[in-house]
Design a protein around this motif. Structure first.
Motif, PDB file in Angstrom:
ATOM      1  N   TYR A  66      60.720 -63.645  50.811  1.00 50.06           N
ATOM      2  CA  TYR A  66      60.000 -64.335  51.895  1.00 50.06           C
ATOM      3  C   TYR A  66      60.229 -65.836  51.799  1.00 50.06           C
ATOM      4  O   TYR A  66      60.188 -66.415  50.698  1.00 50.06           O
ATOM      5  CB  TYR A  66      58.496 -64.057  51.813  1.00 50.06           C
ATOM      6  CG  TYR A  66      57.679 -64.963  52.718  1.00 50.06           C
ATOM      7  CD1 TYR A  66      57.593 -64.708  54.086  1.00 50.06           C
ATOM      8  CD2 TYR A  66      57.028 -66.079  52.204  1.00 50.06           C
ATOM      9  CE1 TYR A  66      56.871 -65.554  54.918  1.00 50.06           C
ATOM     10  CE2 TYR A  66      56.296 -66.925  53.031  1.00 50.06           C
ATOM     11  CZ  TYR A  66      56.225 -66.656  54.382  1.00 50.06           C
ATOM     12  OH  TYR A  66      55.515 -67.498  55.212  1.00 50.06           O
ATOM     13  N   GLY A  84      53.397 -62.632  54.941  1.00 45.10           N
ATOM     14  CA  GLY A  84      54.812 -62.501  54.631  1.00 45.10           C
ATOM     15  C   GLY A  84      55.056 -61.908  53.259  1.00 45.10           C
ATOM     16  O   GLY A  84      55.897 -61.021  53.094  1.00 45.10           O
ATOM     17  N   GLN A  85      54.299 -62.391  52.265  1.00 47.29           N
ATOM     18  CA  GLN A  85      54.454 -61.861  50.914  1.00 47.29           C
ATOM     19  C   GLN A  85      54.043 -60.396  50.842  1.00 47.29           C
ATOM     20  O   GLN A  85      54.673 -59.597  50.141  1.00 47.29           O
ATOM     21  CB  GLN A  85      53.623 -62.696  49.930  1.00 47.29           C
ATOM     22  CG  GLN A  85      54.091 -64.135  49.764  1.00 47.29           C
ATOM     23  CD  GLN A  85      55.411 -64.264  49.031  1.00 47.29           C
ATOM     24  OE1 GLN A  85      56.052 -63.273  48.678  1.00 47.29           O
ATOM     25  NE2 GLN A  85      55.836 -65.494  48.800  1.00 47.29           N
ATOM     26  N   SER A 112      57.805 -60.332  59.228  1.00 47.22           N
ATOM     27  CA  SER A 112      56.627 -59.830  58.520  1.00 47.22           C
ATOM     28  C   SER A 112      55.824 -58.818  59.323  1.00 47.22           C
ATOM     29  O   SER A 112      54.837 -58.273  58.826  1.00 47.22           O
ATOM     30  CB  SER A 112      55.716 -61.004  58.119  1.00 47.22           C
ATOM     31  OG  SER A 112      55.256 -61.701  59.268  1.00 47.22           O
ATOM     32  N   LYS A 146      59.872 -56.576  61.030  1.00 46.52           N
ATOM     33  CA  LYS A 146      59.689 -55.836  59.779  1.00 46.52           C
ATOM     34  C   LYS A 146      60.435 -54.509  59.828  1.00 46.52           C
ATOM     35  O   LYS A 146      61.039 -54.102  58.818  1.00 46.52           O
ATOM     36  CB  LYS A 146      58.204 -55.613  59.503  1.00 46.52           C
ATOM     37  CG  LYS A 146      57.958 -54.937  58.158  1.00 46.52           C
ATOM     38  CD  LYS A 146      56.525 -55.122  57.665  1.00 46.52           C
ATOM     39  CE  LYS A 146      55.542 -54.276  58.435  1.00 46.52           C
ATOM     40  NZ  LYS A 146      54.187 -54.308  57.809  1.00 46.52           N
ATOM     41  N   VAL A 194      56.830 -58.294  52.272  1.00 45.14           N
ATOM     42  CA  VAL A 194      57.948 -58.153  51.326  1.00 45.14           C
ATOM     43  C   VAL A 194      57.725 -56.942  50.435  1.00 45.14           C
ATOM     44  O   VAL A 194      58.640 -56.134  50.202  1.00 45.14           O
ATOM     45  CB  VAL A 194      58.111 -59.434  50.480  1.00 45.14           C
ATOM     46  CG1 VAL A 194      59.012 -59.165  49.260  1.00 45.14           C
ATOM     47  CG2 VAL A 194      58.719 -60.550  51.308  1.00 45.14           C
ATOM     48  N   GLU A 217      52.154 -67.132  55.236  1.00 42.22           N
ATOM     49  CA  GLU A 217      52.681 -66.859  53.902  1.00 42.22           C
ATOM     50  C   GLU A 217      52.055 -65.624  53.261  1.00 42.22           C
ATOM     51  O   GLU A 217      52.759 -64.798  52.673  1.00 42.22           O
ATOM     52  CB  GLU A 217      52.458 -68.071  52.997  1.00 42.22           C
ATOM     53  CG  GLU A 217      53.125 -67.944  51.648  1.00 42.22           C
ATOM     54  CD  GLU A 217      53.178 -69.252  50.899  1.00 42.22           C
ATOM     55  OE1 GLU A 217      53.753 -69.270  49.791  1.00 42.22           O
ATOM     56  OE2 GLU A 217      52.665 -70.265  51.417  1.00 42.22           O
ATOM     57  N   LYS A 249      58.808 -69.359  53.973  1.00 40.08           N
ATOM     58  CA  LYS A 249      57.894 -69.843  55.000  1.00 40.08           C
ATOM     59  C   LYS A 249      58.662 -70.613  56.069  1.00 40.08           C
ATOM     60  O   LYS A 249      59.491 -71.477  55.760  1.00 40.08           O
ATOM     61  CB  LYS A 249      56.831 -70.747  54.370  1.00 40.08           C
ATOM     62  CG  LYS A 249      55.780 -71.255  55.362  1.00 40.08           C
ATOM     63  CD  LYS A 249      54.692 -72.051  54.660  1.00 40.08           C
ATOM     64  CE  LYS A 249      53.719 -72.656  55.645  1.00 40.08           C
ATOM     65  NZ  LYS A 249      53.061 -71.656  56.505  1.00 40.08           N
TER      66      LYS A 249
END
Length: 322
Positions: free
Chosen positions: A87, A69-70, A41, A46, A73, A66, A89
């Motif tokens: 993604y 991370g989202q 992420s 990344k 994405v 999270e 977790k």
């Protein structure tokens, strides 16, 4: 005037070869393949995910934040033009969460062509498992993750070769390994020197894990010939997250950290080139250590087979594998 010209030339050379560096060029496409990238992420992870996604792979990034991370994405999809980015977790500092993650991954995914153990921290904090956060995230979590994912990696290798790529560091050169005390307690008042020494030790462990994994795959199961493993030094990554778990107690240390990164770090895009090389290039030496897209000979203190075996056995005990 002459000195000015020389300084400019040196600066240009530094920018070309140190600040940026070479770019891995290949026509290889990865359609139909699944990549799992830990720490995907931000930073190096990344940048790696974007380049892998550009080549058509199904990319899963795993990290503990999270929301971040989202968001990553979405950024990876936009920059790569690939909608198959997901993604999951994963908190590598929590061994129970590693086990939960693997179970979820096996339920959702049919294959795994490449595992990139990228996540890493410089930290003096403790994890909830009672181990140092640095040892947990840099070593214990990835070790357990890799071993628990071996069945799906083996299954995929029956169809085509698969790879395990472990991000290490040349900091191992300055490290020492005490097998009787792998989990050094640092605490809030740890000095920068002690923290970096332990960081180097974790990266030395990553190198030993890679060479021992390669050896065990070949010796214990002839069916694992389709699985190769590599360790690598990406360069000093120009990222703000690596040392998030360590706060400097003095202005001098803060300044020196800033100066060191300013002089030696590269943007994540350039640091990920050796990661990409190890993920895709043909004919690499399994168990080898790579830097700047070249095979590097390890120093003697990083290639003792007795240390590798004892470390592996110790880590199996610490992670509850056996």
């Amino acid at each position: 005037m002459l000195w000015t010209i020389l300084l400019v030339l040196l600066l240009l050379i530094w920018i070309r070869y140190k600040r940026f560096g070479s770019v891995y060029k290949t026509d290889i496409q990865l359609n139909g393949k699944t990549f799992l990238i830990t720490g995907g992420s931000s930073g190096l992870g990344k940048a790696t995910a974007i380049e892998i996604a550009k080549r058509g792979a199904r990319v899963i990034i795993a990290s503990r934040g999270e929301e971040k991370g989202q968001k990553s994405v979405g950024e990876i999809k936009l920059k790569s033009g690939n909608s198959h980015v997901y993604y999951m977790k994963l908190d590598l500092s929590d061994l129970d969460d590693v086990r939960r993650f693997v179970q979820e991954f096996i339920e959702k995914e049919e294959r795994l062509d490449c595992l990139v153990n990228n996540a890493g921290v410089i930290s003096s904090m403790m994890s909830q498992n009672g181990h140092g956060e640095m040892l947990s995230i840099n070593v214990l979590g990835p070790f357990l993750l890799t071993n628990l994912l071996l069945p799906v990696l083996k299954e995929t290798s029956f169809q085509n070769p698969v790879r395990i790529v472990n991000v290490a560091s040349d900091v191992y050169l300055m490290a020492e390994l005490d097998l009787s005390n792998l989990d050094v307690t640092l605490g809030e008042n740890a000095t920068m020197r002690n923290v970096l020494a332990q960081y180097g030790a974790t990266k030395l462990m990553v190198i030993y894990i890679t060479t021992e994994l390669n050896k065990r795959l070949r010796a214990n199961d002839p069916q694992c010939n389709g699985i190769t493993a590599y360790a690598l030094h990406p360069g000093t990554v120009g990222s703000t997250t690596l040392g998030a778990g360590y706060s400097h107690k003095s202005k001098f240390h803060t300044f020196m950290r800033f100066l060191t990164f300013a002089l030696t770090s590269r943007p994540p895009f350039y640091c990920c080139q050796t990661v990409l090389y190890c993920c895709m290039e043909d004919g690499l030496q399994s168990g080898g250590y790579y830097a700047d897209m070249k095979l590097n000979d390890l120093w003697p203190h990083a290639k003792d087979p007795t240390v590798a075996r004892k470390l592996w056995d110790r880590l199996e005990h610490m992670t509850g594998l056996y």
